[in-house]
Design a protein around this motif. Sequence first.
Motif, PDB file in Angstrom:
ATOM      1  N   GLY A   1      33.621   0.928 -56.612  1.00 41.35           N
ATOM      2  CA  GLY A   1      32.362   0.207 -56.460  1.00 41.35           C
ATOM      3  C   GLY A   1      32.280  -0.545 -55.150  1.00 41.35           C
ATOM      4  O   GLY A   1      31.228  -0.592 -54.506  1.00 41.35           O
TER       5      GLY A   1
ATOM      6  N   THR B   1      31.588  -7.084 -57.885  1.00 42.36           N
ATOM      7  CA  THR B   1      32.066  -5.701 -57.737  1.00 42.36           C
ATOM      8  C   THR B   1      33.564  -5.723 -57.481  1.00 42.36           C
ATOM      9  O   THR B   1      34.064  -6.605 -56.783  1.00 42.36           O
ATOM     10  N   GLY B   2      34.298  -4.730 -58.021  1.00 39.53           N
ATOM     11  CA  GLY B   2      35.747  -4.724 -57.853  1.00 39.53           C
ATOM     12  C   GLY B   2      36.330  -6.004 -58.413  1.00 39.53           C
ATOM     13  O   GLY B   2      36.117  -6.340 -59.579  1.00 39.53           O
TER      14      GLY B   2
ATOM     15  N   SER C   1      38.110  -1.038 -54.530  1.00 43.00           N
ATOM     16  CA  SER C   1      37.705  -0.244 -55.697  1.00 43.00           C
ATOM     17  C   SER C   1      36.605   0.740 -55.319  1.00 43.00           C
ATOM     18  O   SER C   1      36.014   0.665 -54.230  1.00 43.00           O
TER      19      SER C   1
ATOM     20  N   GLU D   1      31.480   0.385 -61.707  1.00 42.56           N
ATOM     21  CA  GLU D   1      32.650   0.850 -60.967  1.00 42.56           C
ATOM     22  C   GLU D   1      32.834   2.364 -61.076  1.00 42.56           C
ATOM     23  O   GLU D   1      33.361   3.004 -60.161  1.00 42.56           O
TER      24      GLU D   1
END
Length: 216
Positions: A46, A206-207, A44, A19
């Motif tokens: 990422g 991710t996130g 986010s 991230e």
Amino acid sequence: MKALSPHQTDKHASWAFAESRPDEDEVMLRARERSADLGITPVSEGTAALLTVLAATRSPATLVEIGTGAGVSGLALMRGLSRSAMLTTIDPDAEALRAAREAFADGGFPANRTRMITGRARTVVPRLTSRSYDLVFLDADKASLVFHVEQAARLLRPGGLLVVNDALDQDRVPRPAVREASTVAAREAGKLLRDEHEWFSALVPTGTGVLIAVRR
């Protein structure tokens, strides 16, 4: 609180490292500031980086974004697109759309590259033309997530890409005891994309989870 195992600690460290890897520029940082001012949670760092890579890899010509926010995800997508690509983005919040318009202008994207629609996605999306889009990005009300996944199947051309943000519902989906409406909806959408023959799908942590699916 139960202590994390060394394996869990390593996993968290890897997630945090991923991230923190993107180096966002001033345009994106200003878009994030507008999000904070409006009380909107953007994708986010990422996830934004992943969206840019997906857009660049797929080279879509037509995209639909459901849930504009203040333009962070739209910026990320636009940066991966060709100069002829068109982004249609939908949000019920006119103030958020104004902030997104500023973000796109900041990023050097002309107004004719985006079609910004103020309205409820449940009303707007069914009016969009079937099999006319290469990528659909969902970052909207969880209560309507299954509906929007079903609509994405209608909107996408064969080979089109569906991307769902926050697919783990703030990391609640893996916890069976959590039965909040948003969590149940995220689970149902994930199961639909996993089990339906018309999709190939993968879940990326991710996130707070990005679910990626390709329309067969």
